[in-house]
Structure formats: C-alpha cells, structure tokens
Design a protein around this motif. Sequence first.
Motif, short mmCIF file in Angstrom:
data_model
loop_
_atom_site.label_atom_id
_atom_site.label_comp_id
_atom_site.label_asym_id
_atom_site.label_seq_id
_atom_site.Cartn_x
_atom_site.Cartn_y
_atom_site.Cartn_z
N PHE A 146 7.01 1.95 5.74
CA PHE A 146 5.71 1.12 5.65
C PHE A 146 4.39 2.16 5.68
O PHE A 146 4.57 3.10 5.67
CB PHE A 146 5.85 0.46 7.34
CG PHE A 146 7.05 -0.21 7.23
CD1 PHE A 146 7.29 -1.54 6.58
CD2 PHE A 146 7.90 0.26 8.02
CE1 PHE A 146 8.28 -2.24 6.83
CE2 PHE A 146 9.16 -0.65 8.31
CZ PHE A 146 9.33 -1.57 7.65
N CYS A 147 3.38 1.42 5.38
CA CYS A 147 2.26 2.16 5.33
C CYS A 147 1.36 2.54 6.71
O CYS A 147 0.66 3.18 6.88
CB CYS A 147 1.11 1.54 4.66
SG CYS A 147 0.51 0.06 5.34
N SER A 148 1.98 1.80 7.91
CA SER A 148 1.03 1.71 8.80
C SER A 148 2.08 1.23 10.06
O SER A 148 2.98 0.46 9.73
CB SER A 148 -0.14 1.32 9.08
OG SER A 148 0.16 -0.23 8.76
N LYS A 149 1.91 1.67 11.37
CA LYS A 149 2.44 0.81 12.67
C LYS A 149 2.55 -0.51 12.49
O LYS A 149 3.28 -1.59 12.75
CB LYS A 149 1.94 1.36 13.70
CG LYS A 149 2.90 0.75 15.01
CD LYS A 149 2.28 1.50 16.52
CE LYS A 149 3.26 1.29 17.47
NZ LYS A 149 3.63 -0.32 17.81
N ILE A 187 -2.02 -12.46 2.27
CA ILE A 187 -1.01 -11.27 3.14
C ILE A 187 -1.79 -10.77 4.26
O ILE A 187 -0.98 -10.92 5.20
CB ILE A 187 -0.68 -10.46 1.99
CG1 ILE A 187 0.29 -10.97 0.96
CG2 ILE A 187 0.02 -9.23 2.89
CD1 ILE A 187 0.40 -9.85 -0.02
N GLU A 188 -3.05 -10.70 4.13
CA GLU A 188 -3.77 -10.15 5.57
C GLU A 188 -3.70 -11.53 6.51
O GLU A 188 -3.48 -11.26 7.65
CB GLU A 188 -5.18 -10.04 5.29
CG GLU A 188 -5.40 -8.72 4.41
CD GLU A 188 -4.99 -7.35 5.43
OE1 GLU A 188 -5.79 -7.53 6.48
OE2 GLU A 188 -4.49 -6.43 5.24
N GLU A 189 -3.78 -12.59 6.07
CA GLU A 189 -3.90 -13.73 6.95
C GLU A 189 -2.50 -14.00 7.46
O GLU A 189 -2.35 -14.02 8.72
CB GLU A 189 -4.28 -14.99 6.03
CG GLU A 189 -4.02 -16.45 6.65
CD GLU A 189 -5.20 -16.51 7.64
OE1 GLU A 189 -6.30 -16.17 7.49
OE2 GLU A 189 -5.16 -17.36 8.74
N LYS A 221 0.91 -1.07 0.07
CA LYS A 221 -0.18 -0.24 0.08
C LYS A 221 0.97 1.24 -0.16
O LYS A 221 2.02 1.16 0.27
CB LYS A 221 -0.86 0.02 1.22
CG LYS A 221 -1.92 -1.12 1.35
CD LYS A 221 -2.77 -0.88 2.41
CE LYS A 221 -3.69 -2.18 2.51
NZ LYS A 221 -4.34 -2.28 3.52
N ALA A 222 0.24 2.29 -0.10
CA ALA A 222 0.92 3.57 -0.22
C ALA A 222 1.63 3.89 1.23
O ALA A 222 1.17 3.56 2.13
CB ALA A 222 0.09 4.79 -0.42
N THR A 223 2.70 4.39 1.16
CA THR A 223 3.66 4.57 2.35
C THR A 223 3.04 5.74 3.05
O THR A 223 2.73 6.79 2.55
CB THR A 223 4.95 4.90 2.08
OG1 THR A 223 5.63 3.67 1.44
CG2 THR A 223 6.07 5.30 3.12
N ASP A 224 2.91 5.62 4.40
CA ASP A 224 2.88 6.73 5.21
C ASP A 224 3.90 7.46 5.89
O ASP A 224 4.97 6.73 6.05
CB ASP A 224 1.89 6.54 6.52
CG ASP A 224 1.52 7.37 7.12
OD1 ASP A 224 0.11 7.43 7.40
OD2 ASP A 224 2.11 8.25 7.65
N THR A 225 4.12 8.96 5.83
CA THR A 225 5.32 9.42 6.11
C THR A 225 5.63 9.07 7.58
O THR A 225 6.85 9.07 7.89
CB THR A 225 5.29 10.84 5.73
OG1 THR A 225 4.18 11.42 6.26
CG2 THR A 225 5.51 11.15 4.23
#
Length: 64
Positions: free
Chosen positions: A17-20, A45-47, A8-12
Amino acid sequence: MSCPICQKATDTNYRPFCSKRCADIDLGKWLGAGYSVPSTDPEDIEEAIEQTLRALQERPERPN
Ligand SMILES: [Zn+2]
C-alpha cells in the motif's frame, strides 16, 4: 507497483500500500466493512475511503 487501494505509488513501509490509511482500508475489506468503490473517479474513491474508515470506527463489537 502501485497501491491496490488508490493506485498511488507504494511506500516501502506500507507495501503493497501507499500508506497506513490504505492498509487499514484493506483490513476493513477483510473485516467485512462493505468497502466498495463506486467508480474509478478519484474523488469517489476518496469518499469510499472515508466511509470505510468511518464504518470501521463506528463498527460495534459483536460476538461471532
Ligand atoms: Zn493507497
């Protein structure tokens, strides 16, 4: 640039990464939680992410 865990899109705030959550997953990989992605299917991947987080939480402290 996309998240190396889930693409997913990266979070600054959490780059690269996109999230913690994905940052924690990457940490889990370094900790040897046995993370592996069985396929490129997003649901798989979610799994894998859920299993990794669960493994991290259940992982007992162990001496060297
Ligand atoms: Zn991600």
